[in-house]
Scaffold this motif. Sequence first.
Motif, PDB file in Angstrom:
ATOM      1  N   ALA A  17      30.066  52.768 -42.715  1.00  0.00           N
ATOM      2  CA  ALA A  17      29.971  54.003 -41.927  1.00  0.00           C
ATOM      3  C   ALA A  17      28.524  54.459 -41.753  1.00  0.00           C
ATOM      4  CB  ALA A  17      30.820  55.114 -42.548  1.00  0.00           C
ATOM      5  N   ALA A  18      27.614  53.516 -41.629  1.00  0.00           N
ATOM      6  CA  ALA A  18      26.210  53.783 -41.369  1.00  0.00           C
ATOM      7  C   ALA A  18      25.602  52.504 -40.804  1.00  0.00           C
ATOM      8  CB  ALA A  18      25.477  54.211 -42.648  1.00  0.00           C
ATOM      9  N   PRO A  19      24.489  52.599 -40.078  1.00  0.00           N
ATOM     10  CA  PRO A  19      23.893  51.391 -39.478  1.00  0.00           C
ATOM     11  C   PRO A  19      23.123  50.568 -40.499  1.00  0.00           C
ATOM     12  CG  PRO A  19      22.576  53.308 -38.941  1.00  0.00           C
ATOM     13  CD  PRO A  19      23.796  53.829 -39.638  1.00  0.00           C
ATOM     14  N   LEU A  20      23.866  49.969 -41.404  1.00  0.00           N
ATOM     15  CA  LEU A  20      23.294  49.139 -42.463  1.00  0.00           C
ATOM     16  C   LEU A  20      24.124  47.863 -42.588  1.00  0.00           C
ATOM     17  CD1 LEU A  20      22.811  52.017 -45.006  1.00  0.00           C
ATOM     18  CD2 LEU A  20      20.934  50.539 -44.245  1.00  0.00           C
ATOM     19  N   ASP A  42      28.627  59.905 -55.709  1.00  0.00           N
ATOM     20  CA  ASP A  42      28.474  59.840 -54.258  1.00  0.00           C
ATOM     21  C   ASP A  42      28.946  61.164 -53.665  1.00  0.00           C
ATOM     22  OD1 ASP A  42      28.419  59.303 -51.546  1.00  0.00           O
ATOM     23  OD2 ASP A  42      29.406  57.356 -51.719  1.00  0.00           O
ATOM     24  N   LEU A  43      28.027  61.944 -53.116  1.00  0.00           N
ATOM     25  CA  LEU A  43      28.336  63.228 -52.499  1.00  0.00           C
ATOM     26  C   LEU A  43      28.600  63.010 -51.014  1.00  0.00           C
ATOM     27  CD1 LEU A  43      25.610  65.481 -54.189  1.00  0.00           C
ATOM     28  CD2 LEU A  43      28.063  65.447 -54.685  1.00  0.00           C
ATOM     29  N   GLY A  44      29.851  63.223 -50.598  1.00  0.00           N
ATOM     30  CA  GLY A  44      30.255  62.903 -49.237  1.00  0.00           C
ATOM     31  C   GLY A  44      30.603  61.435 -49.143  1.00  0.00           C
ATOM     32  N   CYS A  45      31.494  60.993 -50.040  1.00  0.00           N
ATOM     33  CA  CYS A  45      31.738  59.556 -50.245  1.00  0.00           C
ATOM     34  C   CYS A  45      32.571  58.904 -49.159  1.00  0.00           C
ATOM     35  CB  CYS A  45      32.401  59.336 -51.601  1.00  0.00           C
ATOM     36  SG  CYS A  45      34.079  60.017 -51.742  1.00  0.00           S
ATOM     37  N   VAL A 108      22.385  59.666 -57.756  1.00  0.00           N
ATOM     38  CA  VAL A 108      23.207  60.439 -56.826  1.00  0.00           C
ATOM     39  C   VAL A 108      23.004  59.846 -55.439  1.00  0.00           C
ATOM     40  CG1 VAL A 108      23.693  62.690 -55.806  1.00  0.00           C
ATOM     41  CG2 VAL A 108      23.050  62.526 -58.224  1.00  0.00           C
ATOM     42  N   LEU A 109      24.097  59.534 -54.800  1.00  0.00           N
ATOM     43  CA  LEU A 109      24.109  58.859 -53.508  1.00  0.00           C
ATOM     44  C   LEU A 109      24.626  59.824 -52.443  1.00  0.00           C
ATOM     45  CD1 LEU A 109      24.180  56.064 -51.905  1.00  0.00           C
ATOM     46  CD2 LEU A 109      26.518  55.852 -52.727  1.00  0.00           C
ATOM     47  N   SER A 110      23.941  59.881 -51.304  1.00  0.00           N
ATOM     48  CA  SER A 110      24.443  60.656 -50.171  1.00  0.00           C
ATOM     49  C   SER A 110      23.909  60.003 -48.903  1.00  0.00           C
ATOM     50  CB  SER A 110      23.994  62.122 -50.243  1.00  0.00           C
ATOM     51  OG  SER A 110      24.643  62.901 -49.256  1.00  0.00           O
ATOM     52  N   ILE A 111      24.794  59.325 -48.190  1.00  0.00           N
ATOM     53  CA  ILE A 111      24.399  58.539 -47.022  1.00  0.00           C
ATOM     54  C   ILE A 111      25.004  59.157 -45.764  1.00  0.00           C
ATOM     55  CG2 ILE A 111      24.391  56.271 -45.933  1.00  0.00           C
ATOM     56  CD1 ILE A 111      22.873  56.317 -48.575  1.00  0.00           C
ATOM     57  N   GLY A 112      24.143  59.677 -44.904  1.00  0.00           N
ATOM     58  CA  GLY A 112      24.599  60.229 -43.633  1.00  0.00           C
ATOM     59  C   GLY A 112      25.489  61.446 -43.770  1.00  0.00           C
ATOM     60  N   VAL A 137      17.819  59.487 -56.445  1.00  0.00           N
ATOM     61  CA  VAL A 137      18.702  59.832 -55.332  1.00  0.00           C
ATOM     62  C   VAL A 137      18.565  58.753 -54.265  1.00  0.00           C
ATOM     63  CG1 VAL A 137      19.155  61.477 -53.463  1.00  0.00           C
ATOM     64  CG2 VAL A 137      18.588  62.305 -55.750  1.00  0.00           C
ATOM     65  N   LEU A 138      19.686  58.242 -53.780  1.00  0.00           N
ATOM     66  CA  LEU A 138      19.697  57.318 -52.655  1.00  0.00           C
ATOM     67  C   LEU A 138      20.234  58.088 -51.457  1.00  0.00           C
ATOM     68  CD1 LEU A 138      19.079  54.362 -51.903  1.00  0.00           C
ATOM     69  CD2 LEU A 138      21.491  53.848 -52.307  1.00  0.00           C
ATOM     70  N   LEU A 139      19.335  58.353 -50.518  1.00  0.00           N
ATOM     71  CA  LEU A 139      19.624  59.260 -49.403  1.00  0.00           C
ATOM     72  C   LEU A 139      19.502  58.532 -48.079  1.00  0.00           C
ATOM     73  CD1 LEU A 139      19.863  62.372 -48.458  1.00  0.00           C
ATOM     74  CD2 LEU A 139      17.391  62.187 -48.161  1.00  0.00           C
ATOM     75  N   GLY A 140      20.523  58.637 -47.222  1.00  0.00           N
ATOM     76  CA  GLY A 140      20.468  58.074 -45.884  1.00  0.00           C
ATOM     77  C   GLY A 140      20.447  59.182 -44.857  1.00  0.00           C
ATOM     78  N   GLU A 141      19.481  59.136 -43.936  1.00  0.00           N
ATOM     79  CA  GLU A 141      19.308  60.219 -42.968  1.00  0.00           C
ATOM     80  C   GLU A 141      18.783  59.665 -41.648  1.00  0.00           C
ATOM     81  OE1 GLU A 141      20.212  62.927 -42.133  1.00  0.00           O
ATOM     82  OE2 GLU A 141      18.747  64.544 -42.083  1.00  0.00           O
ATOM     83  N   CYS A 142      19.156  60.312 -40.558  1.00  0.00           N
ATOM     84  CA  CYS A 142      18.639  59.934 -39.246  1.00  0.00           C
ATOM     85  C   CYS A 142      17.237  60.496 -39.029  1.00  0.00           C
ATOM     86  CB  CYS A 142      19.566  60.455 -38.144  1.00  0.00           C
ATOM     87  SG  CYS A 142      21.176  59.637 -38.049  1.00  0.00           S
ATOM     88  N   PHE A 143      16.516  59.884 -38.104  1.00  0.00           N
ATOM     89  CA  PHE A 143      15.209  60.383 -37.677  1.00  0.00           C
ATOM     90  C   PHE A 143      14.985  59.917 -36.235  1.00  0.00           C
ATOM     91  CE2 PHE A 143      14.361  56.109 -39.169  1.00  0.00           C
ATOM     92  CZ  PHE A 143      13.399  55.620 -38.292  1.00  0.00           C
ATOM     93  N   TRP A 144      13.966  60.471 -35.594  1.00  0.00           N
ATOM     94  CA  TRP A 144      13.642  60.050 -34.227  1.00  0.00           C
ATOM     95  C   TRP A 144      12.666  58.884 -34.269  1.00  0.00           C
ATOM     96  CZ3 TRP A 144      17.266  61.605 -31.505  1.00  0.00           C
ATOM     97  CH2 TRP A 144      17.681  62.929 -31.389  1.00  0.00           C
ATOM     98  N   GLU A 145      13.084  57.734 -33.736  1.00  0.00           N
ATOM     99  CA  GLU A 145      12.185  56.595 -33.583  1.00  0.00           C
ATOM    100  C   GLU A 145      11.093  56.925 -32.560  1.00  0.00           C
ATOM    101  OE1 GLU A 145      11.974  53.682 -35.017  1.00  0.00           O
ATOM    102  OE2 GLU A 145      13.946  53.007 -35.726  1.00  0.00           O
ATOM    103  N   ARG A 146      11.454  57.709 -31.571  1.00  0.00           N
ATOM    104  CA  ARG A 146      10.516  58.194 -30.564  1.00  0.00           C
ATOM    105  C   ARG A 146      11.018  59.556 -30.107  1.00  0.00           C
ATOM    106  NH1 ARG A 146      12.297  53.869 -25.861  1.00  0.00           N
ATOM    107  NH2 ARG A 146      14.398  54.696 -25.512  1.00  0.00           N
ATOM    108  N   GLU A 147      10.180  60.287 -29.412  1.00  0.00           N
ATOM    109  CA  GLU A 147      10.582  61.620 -28.975  1.00  0.00           C
ATOM    110  C   GLU A 147      11.807  61.510 -28.061  1.00  0.00           C
ATOM    111  OE1 GLU A 147       8.710  65.566 -26.781  1.00  0.00           O
ATOM    112  OE2 GLU A 147       7.408  63.935 -27.467  1.00  0.00           O
TER     113      GLU A 147
END
Length: 249
Positions: A17-20, A42-45, A108-112, A137-147
């Motif tokens: 459930a993530a782009p991995l 896992d928070l939000g497992c 503590v894991l929280s991915i997306g 903490v293993l954290l997965g989060e979105c970001f902007w590759e470009r504007e």
Amino acid sequence: MHRQQVSSIAHSGHPIAAPLSDDSVHALLDRALPRGDARLLDLGCGSGTWLVRAQTARPGLRAEGVDNDTETIAAARRAVADAGLGDQIAFHVEDAAQFASPHLYDVVLSIGAAHAFGGLLPTLEAAARHLSPGGSVLLGECFWEREPDRATLDSGFTPDEYDDLATTVDRVMADDWIPVHGHVSTLQEWDDYEWSWTGALSRWALDHPEHPDNGQALEAAAAHRTAWLHGYRGTLGFVTLLLRRTTRP
């Protein structure tokens, strides 16, 4: 068809459930869990896929997952049973932001799942409450590759929804967290994820032509595919960070 049904079907072919990729998940878990007897939360497992993979490779792991959706946790428990793990993983049907435990955790894991906490830094704040001294903490989060351009914004995003990668890391570090490892999802990982998401939902609809939700499933897949291909493909990124808290004198 409610949102959780759509998500469950869409992720059936890509349960991370993530782009991995599977290799990336394996490598990240190896980095986060060098000890096989760690205590993991896992928070939000979601459906528990990260926990199942971590536990399968580390029989001595003490793992727990938290999610507020009853059906999702039921699916997670089935996944644990299907993996032959018995009752080795504990699940809690609770709001991850409000979860309380008598234990502290090595990882503590929280991915997306930042939306469940109100953003990036509130997610880290919630994770820190459960973390043992020296833990990660293993954290997965979105970001902007470009504007983000107009096409991306028209697909359902706002300009300030995410930062670029450098700013994302700067914000984390300003909050006294130190990245000790990271993985930026590749375009191939994104494409595999999105083709799987839209394909699984479309396949389900085509295989169930008489189902009353058939049309909704096809519409949801088409809308998602359009938003991806005409909107955020190549603009929306995803980073998974392994973080430790700064120790101050």
